[in-house]
Design a protein around this motif. Structure first.
Motif, PDB file in Angstrom:
ATOM      1  N   ARG A 113       0.854  -1.181   0.000  1.00  0.00           N
ATOM      2  CA  ARG A 113       0.000   0.000   0.000  1.00  0.00           C
ATOM      3  C   ARG A 113       0.889   1.229   0.000  1.00  0.00           C
ATOM      4  O   ARG A 113       2.086   1.165   0.269  1.00  0.00           O
ATOM      5  N   TRP A 114       0.291   2.361  -0.299  1.00  0.00           N
ATOM      6  CA  TRP A 114       1.026   3.620  -0.349  1.00  0.00           C
ATOM      7  C   TRP A 114       1.581   3.945   1.034  1.00  0.00           C
ATOM      8  O   TRP A 114       2.708   4.405   1.174  1.00  0.00           O
ATOM      9  N   THR A 115       0.804   3.662   2.066  1.00  0.00           N
ATOM     10  CA  THR A 115       1.252   3.952   3.427  1.00  0.00           C
ATOM     11  C   THR A 115       2.383   3.024   3.855  1.00  0.00           C
ATOM     12  O   THR A 115       3.183   3.385   4.712  1.00  0.00           O
ATOM     13  N   ASP A 116       2.451   1.823   3.260  1.00  0.00           N
ATOM     14  CA  ASP A 116       3.573   0.927   3.562  1.00  0.00           C
ATOM     15  C   ASP A 116       4.891   1.553   3.108  1.00  0.00           C
ATOM     16  O   ASP A 116       5.918   1.412   3.765  1.00  0.00           O
ATOM     17  N   GLY A 117       4.854   2.255   1.983  1.00  0.00           N
ATOM     18  CA  GLY A 117       6.048   2.953   1.501  1.00  0.00           C
ATOM     19  C   GLY A 117       6.462   4.083   2.425  1.00  0.00           C
ATOM     20  O   GLY A 117       7.658   4.300   2.658  1.00  0.00           O
ATOM     21  N   ILE A 118       5.487   4.786   2.981  1.00  0.00           N
ATOM     22  CA  ILE A 118       5.780   5.868   3.936  1.00  0.00           C
ATOM     23  C   ILE A 118       6.425   5.288   5.187  1.00  0.00           C
ATOM     24  O   ILE A 118       7.414   5.816   5.698  1.00  0.00           O
ATOM     25  N   LYS A 119       5.872   4.174   5.679  1.00  0.00           N
ATOM     26  CA  LYS A 119       6.441   3.531   6.876  1.00  0.00           C
ATOM     27  C   LYS A 119       7.865   3.066   6.623  1.00  0.00           C
ATOM     28  O   LYS A 119       8.731   3.212   7.473  1.00  0.00           O
ATOM     29  N   GLU A 120       8.113   2.510   5.437  1.00  0.00           N
ATOM     30  CA  GLU A 120       9.449   2.007   5.125  1.00  0.00           C
ATOM     31  C   GLU A 120      10.457   3.149   4.985  1.00  0.00           C
ATOM     32  O   GLU A 120      11.593   3.037   5.462  1.00  0.00           O
ATOM     33  N   LEU A 121      10.057   4.242   4.369  1.00  0.00           N
ATOM     34  CA  LEU A 121      10.975   5.371   4.181  1.00  0.00           C
ATOM     35  C   LEU A 121      11.336   6.045   5.495  1.00  0.00           C
ATOM     36  O   LEU A 121      12.496   6.347   5.752  1.00  0.00           O
ATOM     37  N   THR A 122      10.325   6.291   6.323  1.00  0.00           N
ATOM     38  CA  THR A 122      10.561   7.061   7.541  1.00  0.00           C
ATOM     39  C   THR A 122      11.006   6.191   8.710  1.00  0.00           C
ATOM     40  O   THR A 122      11.655   6.689   9.630  1.00  0.00           O
ATOM     41  N   GLY A 123      10.627   4.925   8.713  1.00  0.00           N
ATOM     42  CA  GLY A 123      10.924   4.057   9.847  1.00  0.00           C
ATOM     43  C   GLY A 123       9.977   4.302  11.008  1.00  0.00           C
ATOM     44  O   GLY A 123      10.230   3.856  12.128  1.00  0.00           O
ATOM     45  N   LEU A 124       8.876   4.990  10.752  1.00  0.00           N
ATOM     46  CA  LEU A 124       7.883   5.297  11.782  1.00  0.00           C
ATOM     47  C   LEU A 124       6.583   4.580  11.451  1.00  0.00           C
ATOM     48  O   LEU A 124       6.320   4.253  10.290  1.00  0.00           O
ATOM     49  N   SER A 125       5.759   4.342  12.473  1.00  0.00           N
ATOM     50  CA  SER A 125       4.428   3.811  12.189  1.00  0.00           C
ATOM     51  C   SER A 125       3.619   4.915  11.519  1.00  0.00           C
ATOM     52  O   SER A 125       3.968   6.101  11.590  1.00  0.00           O
ATOM     53  N   ILE A 126       2.532   4.546  10.884  1.00  0.00           N
ATOM     54  CA  ILE A 126       1.773   5.530  10.113  1.00  0.00           C
ATOM     55  C   ILE A 126       1.130   6.572  11.015  1.00  0.00           C
ATOM     56  O   ILE A 126       1.023   7.745  10.659  1.00  0.00           O
ATOM     57  N   ASN A 127       0.747   6.183  12.234  1.00  0.00           N
ATOM     58  CA  ASN A 127       0.154   7.151  13.166  1.00  0.00           C
ATOM     59  C   ASN A 127       1.189   8.166  13.644  1.00  0.00           C
ATOM     60  O   ASN A 127       0.906   9.357  13.738  1.00  0.00           O
ATOM     61  N   VAL A 128       2.391   7.692  13.942  1.00  0.00           N
ATOM     62  CA  VAL A 128       3.465   8.600  14.377  1.00  0.00           C
ATOM     63  C   VAL A 128       3.878   9.510  13.220  1.00  0.00           C
ATOM     64  O   VAL A 128       4.121  10.704  13.407  1.00  0.00           O
ATOM     65  N   ALA A 129       3.928   8.962  12.017  1.00  0.00           N
ATOM     66  CA  ALA A 129       4.273   9.771  10.849  1.00  0.00           C
ATOM     67  C   ALA A 129       3.209  10.840  10.608  1.00  0.00           C
ATOM     68  O   ALA A 129       3.534  11.987  10.283  1.00  0.00           O
ATOM     69  N   TYR A 130       1.958  10.482  10.792  1.00  0.00           N
ATOM     70  CA  TYR A 130       0.870  11.453  10.629  1.00  0.00           C
ATOM     71  C   TYR A 130       0.992  12.585  11.644  1.00  0.00           C
ATOM     72  O   TYR A 130       0.878  13.755  11.298  1.00  0.00           O
ATOM     73  N   ARG A 131       1.245  12.234  12.911  1.00  0.00           N
ATOM     74  CA  ARG A 131       1.392  13.269  13.940  1.00  0.00           C
ATOM     75  C   ARG A 131       2.628  14.118  13.705  1.00  0.00           C
ATOM     76  O   ARG A 131       2.633  15.313  13.969  1.00  0.00           O
ATOM     77  N   SER A 132       3.697  13.515  13.195  1.00  0.00           N
ATOM     78  CA  SER A 132       4.915  14.266  12.892  1.00  0.00           C
ATOM     79  C   SER A 132       4.694  15.218  11.727  1.00  0.00           C
ATOM     80  O   SER A 132       5.264  16.306  11.693  1.00  0.00           O
ATOM     81  N   ALA A 133       3.861  14.816  10.780  1.00  0.00           N
ATOM     82  CA  ALA A 133       3.608  15.651   9.605  1.00  0.00           C
ATOM     83  C   ALA A 133       2.821  16.904   9.968  1.00  0.00           C
ATOM     84  O   ALA A 133       2.872  17.896   9.235  1.00  0.00           O
ATOM     85  N   LEU A 134       2.117  16.877  11.087  1.00  0.00           N
ATOM     86  CA  LEU A 134       1.374  18.067  11.501  1.00  0.00           C
ATOM     87  C   LEU A 134       2.308  19.199  11.905  1.00  0.00           C
ATOM     88  O   LEU A 134       1.945  20.373  11.795  1.00  0.00           O
ATOM     89  N   ASP A 135       3.496  18.871  12.367  1.00  0.00           N
ATOM     90  CA  ASP A 135       4.512  19.871  12.706  1.00  0.00           C
ATOM     91  C   ASP A 135       5.460  19.999  11.503  1.00  0.00           C
ATOM     92  O   ASP A 135       6.225  19.095  11.207  1.00  0.00           O
ATOM     93  N   ARG A 136       5.396  21.126  10.806  1.00  0.00           N
ATOM     94  CA  ARG A 136       6.155  21.305   9.566  1.00  0.00           C
ATOM     95  C   ARG A 136       7.660  21.175   9.756  1.00  0.00           C
ATOM     96  O   ARG A 136       8.341  20.556   8.945  1.00  0.00           O
ATOM     97  N   GLN A 137       8.191  21.783  10.801  1.00  0.00           N
ATOM     98  CA  GLN A 137       9.640  21.741  11.010  1.00  0.00           C
ATOM     99  C   GLN A 137      10.118  20.318  11.265  1.00  0.00           C
ATOM    100  O   GLN A 137      11.136  19.885  10.723  1.00  0.00           O
ATOM    101  N   LYS A 138       9.383  19.586  12.074  1.00  0.00           N
ATOM    102  CA  LYS A 138       9.746  18.208  12.366  1.00  0.00           C
ATOM    103  C   LYS A 138       9.653  17.352  11.101  1.00  0.00           C
ATOM    104  O   LYS A 138      10.518  16.521  10.828  1.00  0.00           O
TER     105      LYS A 138
END
Length: 114
Positions: A76-101
């Motif tokens: 899935r598309w989100t599987d690629g996000i998890k693999e690139l960042t090394g974060l779970s999708i929920n943590v990546a989503y919360r991190s994306a809310l903060d632009r600098q992070k």
């Protein structure tokens, strides 16, 4: 590269390397894969920060009821996000809310740093 050579007026008969052309342009060692990763992560951050119920955000966060098929699962598309960042999708989503992070994470992934 062909387009850049035309703009720089470098003939194919001069036998210049692509590295030489990139140095003239100022684009040193940016690979195509790092550009794709950067665009993918930037789009994820853009959709994550959107307000309201838009279709892209619903698809990205949505979870379909039922189970997946037997055998090797399709990525899935989100599987690629998890693999690139090394974060779970929920943590990546919360991190994306903060632009600098999120920009720090994008730079870390595209620079090849762990």
């Amino acid at each position: 590269m062909w387009c850049w050579r035309r703009m720089l007026r470098i003939s194919w008969q001069e036998h210049k390397t692509n590295v030489f052309d990139r140095n003239l342009i100022g684009e040193d060692s940016v690979t195509l894969s790092s550009k794709i990763y950067k665009n993918k992560l930037q789009y994820f951050g853009h959709i994550s920060r959107r307000a309201g119920d838009n279709l892209e955000k619903i698809f990205m966060q949505g979870c379909v009821a039922g189970s997946r098929r037997r055998g090797r699962q399709k990525l899935r598309w989100t599987d690629g996000i998890k693999e690139l960042t090394g974060l779970s999708i929920n943590v990546a989503y919360r991190s994306a809310l903060d632009r600098q992070k999120w920009n720090y994470i994008i730079n870390r992934v595209t620079q090849g740093q762990p």
